[in-house]
Design an enzyme around this catalytic site. Structure first.
Site, PDB file in Angstrom:
ATOM      1  N   HIS A 102     112.440  62.718 -17.105  1.00  0.00           N
ATOM      2  CA  HIS A 102     113.124  63.852 -17.743  1.00  0.00           C
ATOM      3  C   HIS A 102     112.952  63.661 -19.251  1.00  0.00           C
ATOM      4  O   HIS A 102     112.896  62.528 -19.733  1.00  0.00           O
ATOM      5  CB  HIS A 102     114.630  63.844 -17.496  1.00  0.00           C
ATOM      6  CG  HIS A 102     115.073  63.869 -16.070  1.00  0.00           C
ATOM      7  ND1 HIS A 102     115.143  62.760 -15.285  1.00  0.00           N
ATOM      8  CD2 HIS A 102     115.525  64.898 -15.300  1.00  0.00           C
ATOM      9  CE1 HIS A 102     115.607  63.079 -14.087  1.00  0.00           C
ATOM     10  NE2 HIS A 102     115.844  64.370 -14.065  1.00  0.00           N
ATOM     11  N   ASP A 105     115.247  61.093 -20.668  1.00  0.00           N
ATOM     12  CA  ASP A 105     115.076  59.685 -20.241  1.00  0.00           C
ATOM     13  C   ASP A 105     114.228  58.937 -21.259  1.00  0.00           C
ATOM     14  O   ASP A 105     114.377  57.730 -21.427  1.00  0.00           O
ATOM     15  CB  ASP A 105     114.277  59.561 -18.928  1.00  0.00           C
ATOM     16  CG  ASP A 105     114.868  60.315 -17.777  1.00  0.00           C
ATOM     17  OD1 ASP A 105     116.079  60.571 -17.791  1.00  0.00           O
ATOM     18  OD2 ASP A 105     114.099  60.652 -16.851  1.00  0.00           O
ATOM     19  N   GLU A 233     112.958  71.183  -6.450  1.00  0.00           N
ATOM     20  CA  GLU A 233     113.493  70.088  -5.622  1.00  0.00           C
ATOM     21  C   GLU A 233     114.820  70.560  -5.028  1.00  0.00           C
ATOM     22  O   GLU A 233     115.836  70.615  -5.721  1.00  0.00           O
ATOM     23  CB  GLU A 233     113.699  68.847  -6.504  1.00  0.00           C
ATOM     24  CG  GLU A 233     114.239  67.652  -5.735  1.00  0.00           C
ATOM     25  CD  GLU A 233     114.369  66.409  -6.617  1.00  0.00           C
ATOM     26  OE1 GLU A 233     113.471  66.157  -7.451  1.00  0.00           O
ATOM     27  OE2 GLU A 233     115.368  65.696  -6.481  1.00  0.00           O
ATOM     28  N   GLU A 269     113.301  65.594  -1.345  1.00  0.00           N
ATOM     29  CA  GLU A 269     113.965  64.285  -1.475  1.00  0.00           C
ATOM     30  C   GLU A 269     114.710  63.974  -0.187  1.00  0.00           C
ATOM     31  O   GLU A 269     115.504  64.790   0.300  1.00  0.00           O
ATOM     32  CB  GLU A 269     114.929  64.312  -2.669  1.00  0.00           C
ATOM     33  CG  GLU A 269     115.716  63.008  -2.808  1.00  0.00           C
ATOM     34  CD  GLU A 269     116.392  62.846  -4.159  1.00  0.00           C
ATOM     35  OE1 GLU A 269     115.797  63.251  -5.180  1.00  0.00           O
ATOM     36  OE2 GLU A 269     117.519  62.329  -4.194  1.00  0.00           O
ATOM     37  N   ASP A 308     124.836  61.770  -2.887  1.00  0.00           N
ATOM     38  CA  ASP A 308     123.464  61.327  -3.080  1.00  0.00           C
ATOM     39  C   ASP A 308     123.500  59.857  -3.528  1.00  0.00           C
ATOM     40  O   ASP A 308     123.729  59.578  -4.703  1.00  0.00           O
ATOM     41  CB  ASP A 308     122.914  62.217  -4.220  1.00  0.00           C
ATOM     42  CG  ASP A 308     121.418  62.297  -4.282  1.00  0.00           C
ATOM     43  OD1 ASP A 308     120.761  61.789  -3.367  1.00  0.00           O
ATOM     44  OD2 ASP A 308     120.909  62.894  -5.256  1.00  0.00           O
ATOM     45  N   ASP A 310     120.990  57.688  -3.357  1.00  0.00           N
ATOM     46  CA  ASP A 310     119.711  57.283  -3.956  1.00  0.00           C
ATOM     47  C   ASP A 310     119.358  55.823  -3.680  1.00  0.00           C
ATOM     48  O   ASP A 310     119.069  55.045  -4.600  1.00  0.00           O
ATOM     49  CB  ASP A 310     119.723  57.523  -5.483  1.00  0.00           C
ATOM     50  CG  ASP A 310     119.611  58.997  -5.841  1.00  0.00           C
ATOM     51  OD1 ASP A 310     119.260  59.806  -4.967  1.00  0.00           O
ATOM     52  OD2 ASP A 310     119.883  59.331  -7.010  1.00  0.00           O
ATOM     53  N   ASP A 339     112.985  57.995  -6.396  1.00  0.00           N
ATOM     54  CA  ASP A 339     114.224  58.462  -7.025  1.00  0.00           C
ATOM     55  C   ASP A 339     115.347  57.630  -6.404  1.00  0.00           C
ATOM     56  O   ASP A 339     116.150  58.120  -5.609  1.00  0.00           O
ATOM     57  CB  ASP A 339     114.409  59.962  -6.765  1.00  0.00           C
ATOM     58  CG  ASP A 339     115.472  60.557  -7.661  1.00  0.00           C
ATOM     59  OD1 ASP A 339     116.135  59.782  -8.383  1.00  0.00           O
ATOM     60  OD2 ASP A 339     115.645  61.790  -7.643  1.00  0.00           O
TER      61      ASP A 339
HETATM   62  C1  XLS Z   1     119.223  64.419  -8.388  1.00  0.00           C
HETATM   63  C2  XLS Z   1     117.793  64.661  -8.382  1.00  0.00           C
HETATM   64  C3  XLS Z   1     117.079  64.333  -9.688  1.00  0.00           C
HETATM   65  C4  XLS Z   1     115.727  64.965  -9.695  1.00  0.00           C
HETATM   66  C5  XLS Z   1     115.129  65.116 -11.049  1.00  0.00           C
HETATM   67  O1  XLS Z   1     119.874  64.380  -7.358  1.00  0.00           O
HETATM   68  O2  XLS Z   1     117.241  63.955  -7.314  1.00  0.00           O
HETATM   69  O3  XLS Z   1     117.025  62.963  -9.874  1.00  0.00           O
HETATM   70  O4  XLS Z   1     114.839  64.277  -8.884  1.00  0.00           O
HETATM   71  O5  XLS Z   1     115.911  65.875 -11.901  1.00  0.00           O
HETATM   72 NI    NI Z   2     115.225  63.635  -6.990  1.00  0.00          NI
HETATM   73 NI    NI Z   3     118.741  63.224  -5.799  1.00  0.00          NI
END
Ligand code: XLS
Ligand code: NI
Ligand code: NI
Length: 440
Positions: A102, A105, A233, A269, A308, A310, A339
């Site tokens: 991003h 980032d 996404e 994702e 989420d 991750d 991610d």
């Molecule tokens: C958040 C998203 C983010 C995207 C990019 O849940 O997964 O990380 O991948 O903005």
């Molecule tokens: Ni993501």
């Molecule tokens: Ni995510």
């Protein structure tokens, strides 16, 4: 450049019997599977935000991992450059060939957007140099249009025209930087493109505006020579209660409705699919059958939690199901972006490597097993036979050739009187086949 991970050298492939925590057990970059080396099937990417920025802070406590990378003052350009150095060393040591980012980032965001943009120019020069030296590439770039308080009501979907303009400005700059870095794609994740209550929301107006922003992005990007894909996404919730890009099917409908489907594909994702009440492979299949499977955010959620998480992917069943979809779709034009983040108590530099080794090994195993499943053929064979009546009976052939109608089928049914059952789905047998391939 000083080496940061001094005690960690390039991660070797040592095979499944190895007990070395800093070695791959399944990911063998050059091993050929179905005619292609693993690294071509699996273009892995590092997510700048989790790996180089996130320190494990949550709403109950501050971070546990030190992501200062030896720099005295955080959120400075010196820190931003240290992240570049560390990130490229990290990717090289793991043999990762792509990264995703991003805008905010890669530099600390300034109060004035002009200064943020100047910083982006400076850091992207620095990143570009590293890319040239290492051969590492950019998978996709995006604009963070969800963290800054101005986006509390969304970006493209904001009620404020001024916020919309700032979102557009960020998108423009993020596209410029993505193109400069040779990114394969530009991504929209609509973090706050959704709503909490209909009592204050004009849903149609907001969706029209999101599409306007996307159309402007395509028009601008094409005008400056960006030929890559755009991605949406999908995610069903978190941070907003109702997210407009709920899942693959919803996002595809949106793209078609606004005529964006030629320029956009989906970035699926795993954890977002499961939050939507789907399996990961479901959203992959829905994207693939519409020709819109672009890229993957490779992680996993916790089915006992409603958000989420991750996590780095460890589930081999899911990775196999994913790679089965990817192989059947003929591969990805995008890649596999981790991610994913370490759990808060896993805060050491070695844990950063352990997360990626786990993820890369899990997908390597998934690839090996998915290829075996395809070569085994029993699943494909069963599915093909399951629909045989459309090929092998006259009425079936007429239906799929669109050569019949309700009246004829009515007469057919009355003539037969009682239909045969459609044949067993044999789910339990097929699950055993899957287990045979995985563990046999
Ligand atoms: C958040 C998203 C983010 C995207 C990019 O849940 O997964 O990380 O991948 O903005
Ligand atoms: Ni993501
Ligand atoms: Ni995510």
């Amino acid at each position: 450049m000083n080496e940061f991970f001094k005690t960690i050298s390039k991660i070797p492939y040592e095979g499944a019997k190895s007990k070395n925590p800093l070695a791959f057990h399944y990911y063998d970059a050059n091993r050929v599977i179905m005619g292609k080396p693993m690294k071509e099937h699996l273009p892995f990417a590092m997510a700048w935000w989790h790996n180089l920025c996130a320190s494990g802070a949550d709403m109950f406590g501050r971070g546990t991992a030190d992501k200062a990378f030896g720099v005295a003052e955080l959120n400075t350009m010196e820190h931003a450059k240290a992240k570049v150095d560390v990130g490229f060393e990290f990717m090289q040591k793991l043999g990762i060939e792509y990264f995703c980012f991003h805008d905010v980032d890669i530099v600390p965001e300034a109060d004035d957007i002009k200064e943020t943009n100047r910083r982006l120019d400076e850091i992207s020069d620095y990143i570009l140099e590293k890319m040239k030296k290492t051969g590492i590439k950019c998978l996709w770039g995006t604009a963070n249009m969800f963290s800054n308080p101005r986006f509390c009501n969304g970006a493209g979907s904001s009620n404020s025209a001024e916020v919309f303009a700032f979102a557009a400005a960020q998108v423009k700059k993020a596209i410029d930087i993505t193109l400069k870095l040779g990114g394969k794609a530009y991504l929209f994740w609509g973090g706050r493109e959704g709503y909490e209550t209909l009592l204050n929301t004009d849903v149609k107006f907001e969706q029209d505006n999101i599409a306007r922003l996307m159309k402007m992005a395509v028009k601008y990007a094409r005008s400056i020579g960006f030929t890559g894909d755009f991605y949406i996404e999908p995610k069903p919730k978190e941070p907003m209660k109702h997210q407009y890009d709920f899942d693959a099917a919803t996002a595809i409908g949106f793209l078609r409705q606004y005529g964006l489907d030629k320029d956009f594909k989906l970035n699926i994702e795993a954890n977002h699919a499961t939050l939507a009440g789907h399996t990961f492979e479901h959203d992959l299949r829905i994207s693939a059958i519409h020709g819109m499977l672009g890229s993957i955010d490779a992680n996993q959620g916790d089915l006992l939690l409603g958000w989420d998480t991750d996590e780095f992917p460890s589930n081999v069943y899911t990775a196999t199901a994913c790679m089965y979809e990817v192989l059947k779709a003929g591969g990805l034009t995008g890649g596999f972006n981790f991610d994913a983040k370490n759990r808060r108590p896993s805060y050491t530099a070695e844990d950063m490597f352990a997360g990626y080794i786990l993820g890369m090994d899990t997908f390597a195993l998934g690839l090996i097993k998915a290829a075996e499943l395809i070569q085994d053929g029993r699943i494909d064979d069963f599915i093909s036979k399951r629909y045989a009546s459309y090929r092998e009976t006259e009425i079936g052939r007429k239906i799929i050739a669109d050569e019949t109608d309700l009246e004829e089928l009515f007469a057919y049914a009355e003539n037969v009187g009682t239909p045969n059952l459609p044949g067993s789905g044999k789910q339990e047998y097929l699950q055993s086949v899957l287990n045979d391939v995985l563990f046999g």
